[in-house]
Write a protein that holds these residues in place. Structure first.
Motif, PDB file in Angstrom:
ATOM      1  N   MET A   1     -70.019 -62.309 -11.626  1.00  0.00           N
ATOM      2  CA  MET A   1     -68.607 -62.322 -12.005  1.00  0.00           C
ATOM      3  C   MET A   1     -68.417 -61.538 -13.294  1.00  0.00           C
ATOM      4  N   VAL A   2     -67.203 -61.007 -13.454  1.00  0.00           N
ATOM      5  CA  VAL A   2     -66.878 -60.262 -14.654  1.00  0.00           C
ATOM      6  C   VAL A   2     -65.588 -60.805 -15.233  1.00  0.00           C
ATOM      7  N   SER A   3     -65.306 -60.413 -16.469  1.00  0.00           N
ATOM      8  CA  SER A   3     -64.079 -60.862 -17.120  1.00  0.00           C
ATOM      9  C   SER A   3     -63.380 -59.686 -17.752  1.00  0.00           C
ATOM     10  N   ALA A   4     -62.058 -59.782 -17.811  1.00  0.00           N
ATOM     11  CA  ALA A   4     -61.291 -58.789 -18.540  1.00  0.00           C
ATOM     12  C   ALA A   4     -61.466 -59.032 -20.032  1.00  0.00           C
ATOM     13  N   HIS A   5     -60.934 -58.156 -20.827  1.00  0.00           N
ATOM     14  CA  HIS A   5     -61.044 -58.299 -22.272  1.00  0.00           C
ATOM     15  C   HIS A   5     -60.343 -59.574 -22.710  1.00  0.00           C
ATOM     16  N   PRO A   6     -61.026 -60.446 -23.509  1.00  0.00           N
ATOM     17  CA  PRO A   6     -60.418 -61.725 -23.906  1.00  0.00           C
ATOM     18  C   PRO A   6     -59.102 -61.562 -24.657  1.00  0.00           C
ATOM     19  N   LEU A   7     -58.917 -60.471 -25.388  1.00  0.00           N
ATOM     20  CA  LEU A   7     -57.662 -60.274 -26.094  1.00  0.00           C
ATOM     21  C   LEU A   7     -56.496 -60.115 -25.134  1.00  0.00           C
ATOM     22  N   LEU A   8     -56.806 -59.704 -23.889  1.00  0.00           N
ATOM     23  CA  LEU A   8     -55.765 -59.552 -22.880  1.00  0.00           C
ATOM     24  C   LEU A   8     -55.550 -60.857 -22.124  1.00  0.00           C
ATOM     25  N   THR A   9     -56.623 -61.482 -21.676  1.00  0.00           N
ATOM     26  CA  THR A   9     -56.488 -62.677 -20.853  1.00  0.00           C
ATOM     27  C   THR A   9     -56.043 -63.898 -21.658  1.00  0.00           C
ATOM     28  N   GLU A  10     -56.343 -63.935 -22.938  1.00  0.00           N
ATOM     29  CA  GLU A  10     -55.975 -65.091 -23.737  1.00  0.00           C
ATOM     30  C   GLU A  10     -54.640 -64.905 -24.447  1.00  0.00           C
ATOM     31  N   SER A  11     -54.046 -63.749 -24.291  1.00  0.00           N
ATOM     32  CA  SER A  11     -52.790 -63.472 -24.995  1.00  0.00           C
ATOM     33  C   SER A  11     -51.606 -63.983 -24.193  1.00  0.00           C
ATOM     34  N   CYS A  12     -50.474 -64.044 -24.852  1.00  0.00           N
ATOM     35  CA  CYS A  12     -49.228 -64.423 -24.212  1.00  0.00           C
ATOM     36  C   CYS A  12     -48.152 -63.437 -24.655  1.00  0.00           C
ATOM     37  N   LEU A  13     -47.499 -62.785 -23.693  1.00  0.00           N
ATOM     38  CA  LEU A  13     -46.432 -61.840 -23.984  1.00  0.00           C
ATOM     39  C   LEU A  13     -46.906 -60.679 -24.857  1.00  0.00           C
ATOM     40  N   SER A  14     -48.109 -60.214 -24.593  1.00  0.00           N
ATOM     41  CA  SER A  14     -48.641 -59.090 -25.351  1.00  0.00           C
ATOM     42  C   SER A  14     -47.973 -57.791 -24.917  1.00  0.00           C
ATOM     43  N   LEU A  15     -47.784 -56.903 -25.869  1.00  0.00           N
ATOM     44  CA  LEU A  15     -47.267 -55.564 -25.587  1.00  0.00           C
ATOM     45  C   LEU A  15     -48.369 -54.512 -25.655  1.00  0.00           C
ATOM     46  N   LYS A  16     -49.622 -54.951 -25.781  1.00  0.00           N
ATOM     47  CA  LYS A  16     -50.741 -54.034 -25.953  1.00  0.00           C
ATOM     48  C   LYS A  16     -51.216 -53.534 -24.584  1.00  0.00           C
ATOM     49  N   THR A  17     -50.410 -52.656 -24.015  1.00  0.00           N
ATOM     50  CA  THR A  17     -50.668 -52.175 -22.665  1.00  0.00           C
ATOM     51  C   THR A  17     -51.952 -51.348 -22.558  1.00  0.00           C
ATOM     52  N   GLU A  18     -52.425 -50.807 -23.667  1.00  0.00           N
ATOM     53  CA  GLU A  18     -53.649 -50.008 -23.627  1.00  0.00           C
ATOM     54  C   GLU A  18     -54.839 -50.848 -23.205  1.00  0.00           C
ATOM     55  N   GLN A  19     -54.785 -52.159 -23.464  1.00  0.00           N
ATOM     56  CA  GLN A  19     -55.861 -53.040 -23.011  1.00  0.00           C
ATOM     57  C   GLN A  19     -55.875 -53.132 -21.483  1.00  0.00           C
ATOM     58  N   PHE A  20     -54.706 -53.038 -20.884  1.00  0.00           N
ATOM     59  CA  PHE A  20     -54.620 -53.018 -19.420  1.00  0.00           C
ATOM     60  C   PHE A  20     -55.226 -51.731 -18.877  1.00  0.00           C
ATOM     61  N   PHE A  21     -54.966 -50.626 -19.552  1.00  0.00           N
ATOM     62  CA  PHE A  21     -55.577 -49.349 -19.184  1.00  0.00           C
ATOM     63  C   PHE A  21     -57.095 -49.482 -19.212  1.00  0.00           C
ATOM     64  N   ASN A  22     -57.636 -50.110 -20.241  1.00  0.00           N
ATOM     65  CA  ASN A  22     -59.083 -50.289 -20.354  1.00  0.00           C
ATOM     66  C   ASN A  22     -59.624 -51.143 -19.209  1.00  0.00           C
ATOM     67  N   LEU A  23     -58.871 -52.179 -18.824  1.00  0.00           N
ATOM     68  CA  LEU A  23     -59.304 -53.043 -17.728  1.00  0.00           C
ATOM     69  C   LEU A  23     -59.439 -52.231 -16.435  1.00  0.00           C
ATOM     70  N   LEU A  24     -58.417 -51.447 -16.131  1.00  0.00           N
ATOM     71  CA  LEU A  24     -58.408 -50.692 -14.873  1.00  0.00           C
ATOM     72  C   LEU A  24     -59.493 -49.620 -14.837  1.00  0.00           C
ATOM     73  N   THR A  25     -59.844 -49.075 -15.981  1.00  0.00           N
ATOM     74  CA  THR A  25     -60.794 -47.963 -16.008  1.00  0.00           C
ATOM     75  C   THR A  25     -62.240 -48.399 -16.242  1.00  0.00           C
ATOM     76  N   GLU A  26     -62.437 -49.609 -16.762  1.00  0.00           N
ATOM     77  CA  GLU A  26     -63.787 -50.027 -17.146  1.00  0.00           C
ATOM     78  C   GLU A  26     -64.390 -51.095 -16.242  1.00  0.00           C
ATOM     79  N   ILE A  27     -63.552 -51.842 -15.513  1.00  0.00           N
ATOM     80  CA  ILE A  27     -64.056 -52.926 -14.672  1.00  0.00           C
ATOM     81  C   ILE A  27     -64.025 -52.490 -13.209  1.00  0.00           C
TER      82      ILE A  27
END
Length: 427
Positions: A1-27
């Motif tokens: 199993m793998v996990s997304a970046h904790p700053l993304l999964t543990e956040s609420c109403l984050s606007l840091k969309t670049e972390q989503f870019f990292n998820l799609l390209t790295e996992i």
């Protein structure tokens, strides 16, 4: 199993969309389950006017096998998404040859399509399809009766156009979409009549359910309201009433039982496992029509049958989440709904139960032609852009659904990032 970046999964109403870019390209082991209207297309009063970015459609091919749509609309028919894709591509032949159709489940989960546009309705009987085929005419008759009674002073051509735009003759989920009527009534300063129209269509839906029962189809159908205010004690969806400046429920969908998005999540996960491992945990013929009808039952199904070793990071993407808080006789009543709420909630629940970094992504679609949803509010707080108001009732302070990431710029911002990530992942 793998996990997304904790700053993304543990956040609420984050606007840091670049972390989503990292998820799609790295996992590598990621599964995107995405709604359509309002997410990758702007919301419009007349569904026939929807457009989709062809470059976005092609970008989904770069995530083939990791990307599925999950919509209450349909793939096929006059108002289906396939027609929108075909117009963007330049014709049916091009769309078929290049495999541009969006794979996944429509009609809440009872209509399957692959990239070549091959359609199937798992678990649906011919008798059910025949009953559904007669529903659009009943919706049209109801709208004409309303117009004859209340809209005699309106321009006849405008009224006829509103009726034409409002009857969605979908194969598996015939729908009354009242956005055009709402716009027409507001324009003529007759907005209050919209509440009357809502009730007329809701009454028709009840009549249709009763008629299905008399024909031996008592357990075949249900009515989906979009947006809605959750479910009542009998498990029926609550209509969101008209209020000044807010149309409330605009879509009345007559749907097949089992065709709910949360069950669609499990069906898509079953397909994902099948294509990656060669084994379908729930069997190759599994459909949403045989799935449990509760979030708890669906989560239990996943925990009992899906090998955690192969579980992907699931990304749920939607734009319709509502809640309303009322004070009644000194008691606080909270009603939570929205056509994407339950499927996003299940994505979150699976992640929590299996300790996987699943991500809930919210697209702010409030800036389109359809005025029935609350926009997020972005303000500068200590020099940083933050969301200070979410799409739900501000008084709903204990909502169990966490919106990890928000695209405040709507579907354009989401599609731009998606295309950029797909270009990187495709190499």
């Amino acid at each position: 199993m793998v996990s997304a970046h904790p700053l993304l999964t543990e956040s609420c109403l984050s606007l840091k969309t670049e972390q989503f870019f990292n998820l799609l390209t790295e996992i590598e082991n990621v599964l995107i389950i995405q709604d359509l209207d309002g997410v990758c297309m702007g919301l419009v009063q007349d569904p026939l006017n929807r457009v989709i970015d062809l470059d976005y459609v092609k970008a989904t091919q770069q995530l083939d096998g990791h990307f599925y749509v999950l919509t209450n609309g349909e793939h096929i028919g006059k108002r289906g998404v396939n027609g929108i894709v075909e117009r963007a591509a330049g014709g049916v032949e091009i769309a078929q040859a290049q495999g541009l159709y969006l794979p996944g489940l429509a009609a809440g989960g009872v209509q399957w399509q692959d990239r070549k546009g091959h359609i199937d309705h798992p678990g649906v009987s011919e008798a059910e399809l025949q009953f559904l085929a007669a529903v659009p005419q009943r919706i049209q008759a109801c709208l004409k009766a309303f117009a004859n009674q209340y809209l005699g002073a309106f321009n006849p051509e405008r009224v006829a156009g509103a009726i034409e735009a409002s009857v969605l003759d979908n194969v598996a989920s015939p729908t009354a979409n009242l956005n055009t009527f709402y716009g027409l009534l507001r324009e003529q300063n007759q907005e209050l009549l919209y509440g009357t129209l809502q009730q007329a269509i809701a009454h028709l839906m009840t009549e249709l359910l009763q008629e299905a029962t008399t024909q031996g189809l008592s357990d075949s159908f249900f009515v989906h309201y979009a947006p809605n205010l959750g479910r009542d004690e009998q498990g029926l969806e609550r209509l969101k009433p008209f209020a000044s400046g807010d149309s409330g429920t605009t879509d009345f969908q007559f749907m097949l039982t089992g065709g709910v998005k949360e069950a669609g999540v499990v069906a898509l996960l079953n397909r994902y496992y099948g294509q990656r491992t060669g084994t379908y945990p729930l069997g190759e013929s599994f459909s949403v029509r045989t799935a449990p009808q509760t979030l708890e039952g669906l989560l239990d199904l996943v925990q009992c049958h899906f090998d955690p070793q192969w579980m992907p990071v699931i990304v749920g993407v939607g734009d319709t989440v509502t809640s309303q808080v009322e004070e009644r006789e000194g008691k606080r009543v909270v009603r939570r709904g929205g056509s994407d709420r339950n499927f996003l909630q299940l994505v979150q629940n699976i992640g929590q139960a299996l300790n996987i970094g699943n991500v809930v992504v919210y697209i702010d679609s409030s800036r389109g032609e359809v005025k029935n949803r609350r926009s997020v509010k972005v303000e500068q707080v200590n020099g940083e852009a933050r969301i200070t108001e979410n799409p739900c009732d501000p008084k709903d302070v204990d909502d169990p659904l966490t919106l990890n990431l928000v695209f405040a710029g709507g579907h354009q911002e989401y599609c731009t990032l998606f295309k950029r990530a797909a270009a990187v992942r495709g190499f």
